[in-house]
Scaffold this motif. Structure first.
Motif, short mmCIF file in Angstrom:
data_model
loop_
_atom_site.label_atom_id
_atom_site.label_comp_id
_atom_site.label_asym_id
_atom_site.label_seq_id
_atom_site.Cartn_x
_atom_site.Cartn_y
_atom_site.Cartn_z
N ILE A 92 0.84 -1.20 0.00
CA ILE A 92 0.00 0.00 0.00
C ILE A 92 0.88 1.26 0.00
N ALA A 93 1.92 1.24 0.84
CA ALA A 93 2.84 2.38 0.86
C ALA A 93 3.59 2.50 -0.46
N GLY A 94 3.91 1.36 -1.07
CA GLY A 94 4.58 1.39 -2.37
C GLY A 94 3.70 2.02 -3.44
N VAL A 95 2.42 1.66 -3.44
CA VAL A 95 1.48 2.26 -4.39
C VAL A 95 1.34 3.76 -4.13
N ALA A 96 1.30 4.13 -2.84
CA ALA A 96 1.18 5.55 -2.49
C ALA A 96 2.40 6.33 -2.97
N ALA A 97 3.59 5.73 -2.84
CA ALA A 97 4.81 6.38 -3.31
C ALA A 97 4.79 6.53 -4.83
N ALA A 98 4.31 5.49 -5.52
CA ALA A 98 4.23 5.56 -6.98
C ALA A 98 3.25 6.65 -7.42
N ALA A 99 2.12 6.73 -6.74
CA ALA A 99 1.13 7.76 -7.08
C ALA A 99 1.67 9.16 -6.81
#
Length: 209
Positions: free
Chosen positions: A114-121
């Motif tokens: 989830i944090a990885g997706v947030a960083a990508a976004a």
């Protein structure tokens, strides 16, 4: 906003260092490049290893080159379009490195997708914020507006990354990154509306002549 309030203070702080480097033949462009390399190496080596605190410390040390090179250019009288182009381009490299480093950690050993997706976004929308402004200015419009400019995004990300490295629950960083992504999306919308209004005024003026 942060840029406007902090620039005068940092200029006073970094002027002695700027004069010292210029006296020894170091150029503003060299400082820009070295600073970018330092940020990129700190983010892409230490963050993926889970060293979020030390990675943040290294990045923070080198990110101040973004202020120092500007002070040096103004003192040396070498400000111009090339320096502005190089600085803006390498700013994007620094931003990408920070968020990519976080992505590598959270999608890898950090095991927190989830944090990885947030960083990508945050990375994608942050780049879009910068692109919208650059494209608007290339067309003669002013899009320097919005709630999530580069300095604010970078400072908030680094503060919470460093705190996560000191033991803060990673959910806090994930939430911050999601909020930054949302703020960046809002900023893109604000800039698009601003440019649309300016373009409409231009059409009305041209039509009235």
């Amino acid at each position: 906003m942060l840029n406007r309030y902090a620039r005068a203070l940092f200029t006073r702080i970094f002027t002695p260092a700027a004069r010292f480097l210029l006296a020894r033949g170091v150029s503003a462009d060299a400082v820009t490049i070295v600073g970018t390399l330092g940020v990129a190496l700190g983010a892409l080596i230490l963050f993926p290893l889970g060293e979020l605190f030390w990675g943040t410390m290294v990045i923070t040390l080198f990110v101040f080159s973004d202020v120092l090179d500007g002070v040096m250019a103004r003192i040396a009288g070498t400000t111009g379009r090339w320096g502005s182009f190089l600085d803006s381009t390498l700013d994007r490299v620094q931003d990408a490195a920070v968020f990519l480093g976080l992505m590598l950690w959270f999608f890898g050993a950090g095991d927190f997708w989830i944090a990885g997706v947030a960083a990508a976004a945050s990375m994608a929308l942050g780049m879009l914020v910068s692109y919208v402004r650059a494209k608007a200015e290339s067309l003669g419009f002013d899009a320097n507006t919005g709630i999530a400019e580069r300095a604010e995004r970078l400072v908030v990300t680094l503060v919470f990354a460093g705190l996560t490295g000191l033991g803060l629950n990673p959910w806090a960083l994930a939430v911050v990154l999601l909020l930054l992504a949302a703020a960046s999306a809002i900023t893109v919308g604000q800039r698009m509306v601003t440019v649309y209004r300016q373009s409409r005024r231009v059409r009305e003026t041209d039509g009235g002549q």
